[in-house]
Design a protein around this motif. Structure first.
Motif, PDB file in Angstrom:
ATOM      1  N   SER A  14     179.437 170.629  33.928  1.00 21.13           N
ATOM      2  CA  SER A  14     180.452 170.916  32.917  1.00 21.13           C
ATOM      3  C   SER A  14     180.477 172.407  32.575  1.00 21.13           C
ATOM      4  N   SER A  15     179.385 173.117  32.921  1.00 19.84           N
ATOM      5  CA  SER A  15     179.349 174.569  32.750  1.00 19.84           C
ATOM      6  C   SER A  15     178.649 175.171  33.960  1.00 19.84           C
ATOM      7  N   PHE A  16     178.880 176.443  34.182  1.00 20.71           N
ATOM      8  CA  PHE A  16     178.219 177.110  35.303  1.00 20.71           C
ATOM      9  C   PHE A  16     176.710 177.176  35.086  1.00 20.71           C
ATOM     10  N   GLU A  17     176.294 177.271  33.841  1.00 26.10           N
ATOM     11  CA  GLU A  17     174.857 177.322  33.538  1.00 26.10           C
ATOM     12  C   GLU A  17     174.170 176.014  33.926  1.00 26.10           C
ATOM     13  N   ALA A  18     174.805 174.885  33.574  1.00 23.97           N
ATOM     14  CA  ALA A  18     174.229 173.579  33.909  1.00 23.97           C
ATOM     15  C   ALA A  18     174.190 173.375  35.428  1.00 23.97           C
ATOM     16  N   ALA A  19     175.255 173.767  36.101  1.00 27.28           N
ATOM     17  CA  ALA A  19     175.300 173.634  37.559  1.00 27.28           C
ATOM     18  C   ALA A  19     174.260 174.547  38.216  1.00 27.28           C
ATOM     19  N   THR A  20     174.047 175.732  37.653  1.00 24.38           N
ATOM     20  CA  THR A  20     173.036 176.653  38.178  1.00 24.38           C
ATOM     21  C   THR A  20     171.641 176.067  38.019  1.00 24.38           C
ATOM     22  N   ASP A  21     171.373 175.470  36.854  1.00 21.01           N
ATOM     23  CA  ASP A  21     170.077 174.816  36.632  1.00 21.01           C
ATOM     24  C   ASP A  21     169.828 173.743  37.689  1.00 21.01           C
ATOM     25  N   GLU A  22     170.835 172.942  37.936  1.00 19.43           N
ATOM     26  CA  GLU A  22     170.705 171.851  38.909  1.00 19.43           C
ATOM     27  C   GLU A  22     170.483 172.390  40.330  1.00 19.43           C
ATOM     28  N   ALA A  23     171.246 173.414  40.701  1.00 16.57           N
ATOM     29  CA  ALA A  23     171.125 173.979  42.046  1.00 16.57           C
ATOM     30  C   ALA A  23     169.779 174.671  42.251  1.00 16.57           C
ATOM     31  N   THR A  24     169.310 175.413  41.249  1.00 19.13           N
ATOM     32  CA  THR A  24     168.020 176.094  41.397  1.00 19.13           C
ATOM     33  C   THR A  24     166.874 175.083  41.429  1.00 19.13           C
ATOM     34  N   GLU A  25     167.005 173.980  40.713  1.00 17.31           N
ATOM     35  CA  GLU A  25     165.973 172.928  40.770  1.00 17.31           C
ATOM     36  C   GLU A  25     165.922 172.320  42.174  1.00 17.31           C
ATOM     37  N   SER A  26     167.074 172.103  42.746  1.00 16.99           N
ATOM     38  CA  SER A  26     167.132 171.589  44.110  1.00 16.99           C
ATOM     39  C   SER A  26     166.491 172.572  45.091  1.00 16.99           C
ATOM     40  N   LEU A  27     166.778 173.851  44.930  1.00 17.44           N
ATOM     41  CA  LEU A  27     166.185 174.871  45.801  1.00 17.44           C
ATOM     42  C   LEU A  27     164.677 174.977  45.586  1.00 17.44           C
ATOM     43  N   ARG A  28     164.224 174.777  44.358  1.00 19.70           N
ATOM     44  CA  ARG A  28     162.786 174.810  44.089  1.00 19.70           C
ATOM     45  C   ARG A  28     162.073 173.718  44.888  1.00 19.70           C
ATOM     46  N   ARG A  29     162.648 172.511  44.878  1.00 26.55           N
ATOM     47  CA  ARG A  29     162.061 171.408  45.647  1.00 26.55           C
ATOM     48  C   ARG A  29     162.086 171.720  47.151  1.00 26.55           C
ATOM     49  N   GLN A  30     163.197 172.280  47.626  1.00 30.83           N
ATOM     50  CA  GLN A  30     163.298 172.629  49.044  1.00 30.83           C
ATOM     51  C   GLN A  30     162.272 173.693  49.425  1.00 30.83           C
ATOM     52  N   LEU A  31     162.090 174.687  48.567  1.00 36.52           N
ATOM     53  CA  LEU A  31     161.114 175.745  48.843  1.00 36.52           C
ATOM     54  C   LEU A  31     159.694 175.193  48.894  1.00 36.52           C
ATOM     55  N   LYS A  32     159.360 174.312  47.968  1.00 34.26           N
ATOM     56  CA  LYS A  32     158.015 173.709  47.970  1.00 34.26           C
ATOM     57  C   LYS A  32     157.783 172.926  49.255  1.00 34.26           C
ATOM     58  N   LYS A  33     158.783 172.149  49.661  1.00 32.59           N
ATOM     59  CA  LYS A  33     158.659 171.353  50.872  1.00 32.59           C
ATOM     60  C   LYS A  33     158.520 172.263  52.100  1.00 32.59           C
ATOM     61  N   TYR A  34     159.310 173.335  52.134  1.00 31.77           N
ATOM     62  CA  TYR A  34     159.255 174.280  53.255  1.00 31.77           C
ATOM     63  C   TYR A  34     157.888 174.962  53.318  1.00 31.77           C
ATOM     64  N   LYS A  35     157.370 175.348  52.160  1.00 33.21           N
ATOM     65  CA  LYS A  35     156.070 176.019  52.106  1.00 33.21           C
ATOM     66  C   LYS A  35     154.956 175.068  52.555  1.00 33.21           C
ATOM     67  N   GLU A  36     155.023 173.803  52.131  1.00 34.40           N
ATOM     68  CA  GLU A  36     154.033 172.820  52.566  1.00 34.40           C
ATOM     69  C   GLU A  36     154.077 172.641  54.080  1.00 34.40           C
ATOM     70  N   LYS A  37     155.281 172.618  54.627  1.00 36.88           N
ATOM     71  CA  LYS A  37     155.446 172.484  56.070  1.00 36.88           C
ATOM     72  C   LYS A  37     154.796 173.659  56.800  1.00 36.88           C
ATOM     73  N   LEU A  38     155.016 174.860  56.281  1.00 37.70           N
ATOM     74  CA  LEU A  38     154.423 176.052  56.897  1.00 37.70           C
ATOM     75  C   LEU A  38     152.905 176.018  56.841  1.00 37.70           C
ATOM     76  N   THR A  39     152.359 175.661  55.692  1.00 38.29           N
ATOM     77  CA  THR A  39     150.899 175.644  55.561  1.00 38.29           C
ATOM     78  C   THR A  39     150.292 174.537  56.420  1.00 38.29           C
TER      79      THR A  39
END
Length: 122
Positions: A72-97
């Motif tokens: 409903s706002s760009f701030e809320a959508a940004t929160d959701e997108a960055t949370e999704s990227l945080r999960r993706q980054l953690k998964k990617y980092k685990e894969k690398l290690t």
């Protein structure tokens, strides 16, 4: 981190751009080798209240991560997108290690095998 921001068919407020920059910069605490990124801000053409779309693309060594969120706002959508990227980054980092740990185990096994072979032939 260098972040290119594109607001499609409207002009985004500086406060909004600063908010997005801070949110995406926080992702570097999870993975510090992020090269750069792009953010696209759009307004959907529907009558629904949740018509703000945020798309974030991050460039990493050898790969890209992408998240798209609607809110409903760009701030809320940004929160959701960055949370999704945080999960993706953690998964990617685990894969690398995991890959690095597997390489180390294989190298250790090869070193042990070579030592055993040398002992047998002595």
């Amino acid at each position: 981190m260098k972040l290119q921001m594109h607001s499609i068919h409207f002009t985004a407020d500086i406060k909004l751009l600063d908010f997005i920059q801070k949110k995406v910069d926080k992702l570097e605490t999870f993975f510090d080798r992020i090269i750069d990124g792009e953010v696209f801000l759009r307004l959907a053409k529907n009558d629904d209240n949740e018509n703000k779309i945020v798309e974030i693309k991050l460039n990493l060594p050898k790969t890209q991560l992408f998240a798209k969120a609607t809110g409903s706002s760009f701030e809320a959508a940004t929160d959701e997108a960055t949370e999704s990227l945080r999960r993706q980054l953690k998964k990617y980092k685990e894969k690398l290690t995991d890959k690095q740990n597997n390489k180390e185990v294989l190298l250790n096994q090869e070193a042990i095998s070579e030592e055993e072979l040398e002992e047998e032939f002595e």
